[in-house]
Design an enzyme around this catalytic site. Structure first.
Site, PDB file in Angstrom:
ATOM      1  N   HIS A 108       0.858  -1.184   0.000  1.00 17.15           N
ATOM      2  CA  HIS A 108       0.000   0.000   0.000  1.00 17.15           C
ATOM      3  C   HIS A 108       0.892   1.231   0.000  1.00 17.15           C
ATOM      4  CE1 HIS A 108      -3.617   2.422   0.801  1.00 17.15           C
ATOM      5  NE2 HIS A 108      -2.786   3.178   1.490  1.00 17.15           N
ATOM      6  N   CYS A 109       0.751   2.071  -1.008  1.00 21.20           N
ATOM      7  CA  CYS A 109       1.585   3.259  -1.157  1.00 21.20           C
ATOM      8  C   CYS A 109       0.833   4.481  -0.642  1.00 21.20           C
ATOM      9  CB  CYS A 109       1.985   3.447  -2.619  1.00 21.20           C
ATOM     10  SG  CYS A 109       3.035   4.897  -2.898  1.00 21.20           S
ATOM     11  N   VAL A 110       1.355   5.100   0.406  1.00 25.15           N
ATOM     12  CA  VAL A 110       0.684   6.281   0.958  1.00 25.15           C
ATOM     13  C   VAL A 110       0.835   7.490   0.050  1.00 25.15           C
ATOM     14  CG1 VAL A 110       0.919   5.496   3.343  1.00 25.15           C
ATOM     15  CG2 VAL A 110       2.751   6.850   2.318  1.00 25.15           C
ATOM     16  N   ASN A 129      -1.884   7.036  -2.310  1.00 24.23           N
ATOM     17  CA  ASN A 129      -3.119   6.773  -1.565  1.00 24.23           C
ATOM     18  C   ASN A 129      -3.902   5.620  -2.183  1.00 24.23           C
ATOM     19  OD1 ASN A 129      -4.865   7.262   0.574  1.00 24.23           O
ATOM     20  ND2 ASN A 129      -6.148   8.661  -0.608  1.00 24.23           N
ATOM     21  N   ASN A 130      -3.175   4.557  -2.532  1.00 26.44           N
ATOM     22  CA  ASN A 130      -3.825   3.411  -3.153  1.00 26.44           C
ATOM     23  C   ASN A 130      -2.920   2.189  -3.003  1.00 26.44           C
ATOM     24  OD1 ASN A 130      -5.728   1.940  -4.508  1.00 26.44           O
ATOM     25  ND2 ASN A 130      -5.310   2.797  -6.522  1.00 26.44           N
TER      26      ASN A 130
END
Length: 342
Positions: free
Chosen positions: A180-182, A185-186
């Protein structure tokens, strides 16, 4: 101690801390993790309970729930860098008659990066639902080590396909889950892994282009001022040959914002370049970040809880099909029909 020595010590310290975090992040019981836990236990005795609760809630909301804060920070950093680049570097380079394509290259790369960012952040990463779970189960084989057949996600109540994982941030199971890549945001999964790789490459190229043009401008300024081949007088009036530390200090005093921006962009290029290399390695070997981390943790155990103790298991990547086919799979994920044909 001169200016250049202090700057190099600071740069080495930042790079060392970054490398330490990258090396220790994949270890479940690393020295860094134990040190942080012990430090938090000591601080918990000094910090008021109410402040601890507020901090815990803030960190949980920041890192364990979907939030646009890092997206805003991402946009703000890009705006600050390109604002400074446009306001000073571009204008000065235009007056120095730099080639127009060289000056516009960072903007062209930025346009491509923004396009990849929008596609990656708004795309469906490959959410596993009750309607598509049965078909996704047939896409990848279960290796029997990292992925076991017949497991059901207790939250989504669907059978977990091989190479999938439940994301606690998005609260969904994602097919071929990477992480999950902050910053976007996805989640990064089967459907947007290729776009995410392009996003990383374009972001690294953008930072590198800004750093290259800015460095070329500062070198040109030094050449035009003839300071590189001259001498200078110290506070006591003694004459000294120009050294690198004096050049860096002179540039910092003359163009402080440009030099600070150049240092930040160079550091960003190095960090992004390392992460891009790691992502390319995973793509060429047909692994995900989740699988890479799990395989490292599994390497410390000779068996899984569900397996007999007298049958030690050895992890082997069964999904690699060769460099070209692995890279092709990132941009064209396999389907059930494709697997049947093979």
């Amino acid at each position: 101690m001169d200016f250049l020595t202090l700057f190099l010590i600071y740069l080495c310290f930042v790079l060392a801390v970054t490398a330490l975090l990258c090396l220790c992040s994949g270890r479940k019981e690393s020295f860094l993790a134990r040190s942080v836990n012990r430090a938090s236990q000591v601080l918990s005795l000094l910090i008021p309970t109410q402040l601890q609760r507020v901090t815990h809630r803030a960190l949980h909301r920041l890192f364990h729930t979907r939030s646009c804060l890092f997206v805003v920070l991402h946009i703000a950093l890009q705006a600050a860098v390109f604002g400074e680049y446009t306001w000073e570097v571009f204008v000065y380079c235009w007056e120095l008659q730099f080639h127009v394509l060289l000056l516009l290259l960072p903007y062209l790369l930025l346009a491509g990066n923004v396009g990849c960012f929008l596609l990656c952040s708004r795309a469906n990463p490959g959410i596993v639902t009750k309607s598509n779970a049965a078909s996704l189960v047939k896409v990848y084989a279960y290796d029997g080590v990292l992925f076991q057949r017949g497991l059901v996600c207790p939250t989504c109540t669907v059978e977990k396909p091989a190479r999938s994982k439940h994301c606690s941030v998005c609260r969904t199971c994602v097919h071929r889950f990477d992480h999950h890549c902050v910053w976007v945001n996805n989640c990064i999964g089967a459907s947007n892994a290729g776009v995410f790789l392009l996003y990383l490459l374009s972001l690294t190229a953008t930072a590198g282009a800004v750093a290259a043009v800015t460095a070329a401008f500062l070198i040109q300024v030094l050449l035009l001022s003839n300071i590189m081949h001259g001498t200078y007088l110290d506070a006591q009036g003694q004459e000294h040959a120009v050294e690198i530390s004096f050049l860096v200090q002179h540039l910092f005093l003359t163009f402080p914002r440009i030099v600070f921006m150049l240092g930040f962009v160079i550091l960003l290029t190095l960090v992004l370049g390392g992460y891009c290399s790691f992502s390319l390695y995973l793509a060429l070997t047909n692994q995900t970040t989740n699988e890479w981390c799990k395989s490292r943790r599994f390497g410390g155990s000779s068996h899984l809880p569900s397996q007999p103790h007298n049958r030690p298991l050895v992890y082997k990547n069964i999904y690699s099909k060769g460099i070209w086919r692995n890279l092709k799979e990132i941009f064209n994920p396999p389907t059930v029909l494709e697997r049947k044909k093979k």
